[in-house]
Write a protein that holds these residues in place. Structure first.
Motif, PDB file in Angstrom:
ATOM      1  N   UNK A  73      26.328  -5.351  44.485  1.00 51.80           N
ATOM      2  CA  UNK A  73      25.572  -5.604  46.133  1.00 51.80           C
ATOM      3  C   UNK A  73      27.230  -6.177  47.221  1.00 51.80           C
ATOM      4  N   UNK A  74      27.181  -7.092  45.765  1.00 49.96           N
ATOM      5  CA  UNK A  74      28.483  -7.657  47.233  1.00 49.96           C
ATOM      6  C   UNK A  74      28.076  -9.149  48.029  1.00 49.96           C
ATOM      7  N   UNK A  75      26.386  -9.353  48.058  1.00 50.46           N
ATOM      8  CA  UNK A  75      25.995  -9.613  49.165  1.00 50.46           C
ATOM      9  C   UNK A  75      26.835 -11.746  49.309  1.00 50.46           C
ATOM     10  N   UNK A  76      27.153 -11.920  47.831  1.00 46.53           N
ATOM     11  CA  UNK A  76      27.322 -13.083  47.798  1.00 46.53           C
ATOM     12  C   UNK A  76      28.796 -13.095  48.622  1.00 46.53           C
ATOM     13  N   UNK A  77      29.315 -12.252  49.432  1.00 47.80           N
ATOM     14  CA  UNK A  77      29.848 -12.707  50.691  1.00 47.80           C
ATOM     15  C   UNK A  77      29.541 -12.683  52.081  1.00 47.80           C
TER      16      UNK A  77
ATOM     17  N   UNK B 150      44.606 -12.931  37.078  1.00 46.32           N
ATOM     18  CA  UNK B 150      43.796 -13.520  35.659  1.00 46.32           C
ATOM     19  C   UNK B 150      44.037 -12.297  34.375  1.00 46.32           C
ATOM     20  N   UNK B 151      45.388 -11.398  34.137  1.00 47.06           N
ATOM     21  CA  UNK B 151      45.520 -11.368  32.942  1.00 47.06           C
ATOM     22  C   UNK B 151      45.581 -12.427  31.812  1.00 47.06           C
TER      23      UNK B 151
ATOM     24  N   UNK C  82      35.009 -16.015  39.599  1.00 47.08           N
ATOM     25  CA  UNK C  82      35.439 -15.527  40.543  1.00 47.08           C
ATOM     26  C   UNK C  82      35.941 -13.906  40.405  1.00 47.08           C
ATOM     27  N   UNK C  83      37.114 -13.520  39.411  1.00 51.96           N
ATOM     28  CA  UNK C  83      37.541 -12.419  39.378  1.00 51.96           C
ATOM     29  C   UNK C  83      37.380 -11.427  39.621  1.00 51.96           C
ATOM     30  N   UNK C  84      35.703 -11.935  38.805  1.00 50.28           N
ATOM     31  CA  UNK C  84      34.724 -10.111  38.775  1.00 50.28           C
ATOM     32  C   UNK C  84      34.446 -10.375  40.410  1.00 50.28           C
ATOM     33  N   UNK C  85      34.207 -11.069  41.022  1.00 49.13           N
ATOM     34  CA  UNK C  85      33.428 -11.281  42.201  1.00 49.13           C
ATOM     35  C   UNK C  85      34.994 -10.417  43.084  1.00 49.13           C
ATOM     36  N   UNK C  86      35.740 -10.650  43.104  1.00 48.04           N
ATOM     37  CA  UNK C  86      36.802 -10.532  44.437  1.00 48.04           C
ATOM     38  C   UNK C  86      36.727  -8.583  43.823  1.00 48.04           C
TER      39      UNK C  86
ATOM     40  N   UNK D 213      33.210  -3.484  33.957  1.00 48.05           N
ATOM     41  CA  UNK D 213      32.887  -5.083  34.693  1.00 48.05           C
ATOM     42  C   UNK D 213      32.013  -5.336  33.970  1.00 48.05           C
ATOM     43  N   UNK D 214      30.522  -4.302  34.265  1.00 43.58           N
ATOM     44  CA  UNK D 214      29.836  -5.037  34.097  1.00 43.58           C
ATOM     45  C   UNK D 214      29.199  -5.464  32.590  1.00 43.58           C
ATOM     46  N   UNK D 215      29.630  -4.582  32.276  1.00 40.97           N
ATOM     47  CA  UNK D 215      29.434  -4.534  30.364  1.00 40.97           C
ATOM     48  C   UNK D 215      29.423  -4.944  29.490  1.00 40.97           C
TER      49      UNK D 215
END
Length: 346
Positions: free
Chosen positions: A138-142, A246-247, A265-269, A297-299
């Motif tokens: 949802x990205x509600x954290x923004x 974040x390679x 952090x990188x996943x949220x971005x 990304x979520x798995x």
């Protein structure tokens, strides 16, 4: 959620004309759902209650076959296992259990680096395992009211920031440069243990705190560090370096196995970036490429949520890490940094 809840409603599932293979298929789906996505239930008490009610109703139904009863018991065992893990590794439970007044907190110098690293892993897992996928998608954290909309994601960020300030404070409150250098080296040792435990969440905390302006400007202090520890610091920084998206961290997460804790952090971005992409393309068709990326990304995160650390909470170290209300904010920390090592004038 209403659509999924209707799948397990009594009105549908208790109809006598349902064929046995249909019920068994439903049990299989529910077991997979509970096993792989238990945060959906742990964060929604109504949904969990509905599932338990469904199991209890069918278990007590005379028409339930032995095979169905066996499947129901397996489903119940999976729920019990997850609930046990949830209780043991539940951040609010740990926080309340180890809450202590400031004057009774253990001193940093009395704690072993490996013990701190283990307790950081327990706390990190307790936070990560509680995040439902919908909070990330949802990205509600923004949003402005993010604490209400994404409480579990925000809890991860809050603990991260509190621990960063704790690390900074432990360095800055020492009176001489050699003592401050000793504290920095001890935190680097903690980060080294965290690397062995695949805890990249903790590594990012430590390297972030030590690279903060109040700490990194302490030239006299850094001059007392050994060459070995300085090299270790550079190596740890490279692992969680945000360069190239974040390679290095992504590569390490793929190779390290479980249990592990990522830096979210990188996943949220990435989630924010994907959220901005249209779900339907110009031809009014679903953008399956977007859906695929979200899934991939979520798995891995959902896999890590099912793999707790085999560590035991330890009272003394937990109290030190959890009780951080007395730690000053960034402005005060910077003022303290200027007092212990004033600016040099030309």
């Amino acid at each position: 959620m209403a659509a999924t809840e209707s799948v397990i409603s009594d009105e549908i599932l208790l109809k006598p004309h349902l064929h046995e293979h249909v019920l068994l298929r439903i049990f299989c789906i529910l077991r997979k759902w509970v096993s792989c996505h238990f945060p959906d239930f742990s964060s929604n008490s109504a949904l969990l209650a509905l599932l338990v009610s469904f199991i209890n109703n069918l278990s007590g139904n005379p028409s339930t076959t032995p095979e169905q009863a066996g499947s129901l018991q397996v489903l119940r065992d999976v729920i019990d296992l997850h609930m046990a893990n949830k209780t043991e590794f539940h951040f609010p439970t740990l926080r309340d259990r180890y809450k202590e007044t400031t004057d009774k907190l253990p001193l940093f110098q009395s704690l072993e680096p490996q013990a701190i690293a283990k307790q950081l892993a327990i706390l990190g897992y307790s936070l990560l395992s509680a995040i439902p996928g919908k909070e990330l998608i949802s990205c509600n954290f923004t949003k402005e009211n993010r604490k209400q909309l994404s409480p579990h994601v925000i809890a991860v960020s809050d603990f991260f920031n509190q621990t960063v300030f704790l690390i900074m404070w432990e360095v800055l409150q020492r009176k001489n440069a050699s003592s401050r250098a000793h504290v920095i080296e001890k935190w680097l040792t903690i980060a080294e243990f965290s690397y062995l435990y695949n805890n990249f969440y903790a590594i990012t905390m430590v390297t972030g705190a030590l690279q903060s302006t109040p700490v990194i400007r302490l030239n006299k202090t850094w001059g007392h560090l050994s060459k070995v520890k300085l090299e270790s610091f550079e190596s740890l920084k490279s692992v969680v370096n945000p360069a190239s998206d974040f390679k290095n961290l992504r590569h390490r997460l793929k190779e390290c196995g479980t249990p592990a804790l990522p830096y979210l952090g990188f996943l949220q971005r990435e989630m924010v970036y994907l959220k901005e992409r249209k779900t339907f393309n110009d031809e009014h068709k679903v953008d399956f490429e977007k859906m695929k990326k979200i899934y991939h990304m979520l798995r891995p995160i959902q896999q890590l949520q099912r793999e707790p650390y085999d560590f035991t909470p330890e009272d003394k170290t937990m109290k030190f890490l959890i009780n951080t209300a007395h730690i000053p904010g960034e402005d005060i920390l910077f003022d303290h940094s200027l007092r212990v090592e004033p600016r040099q004038t030309n």
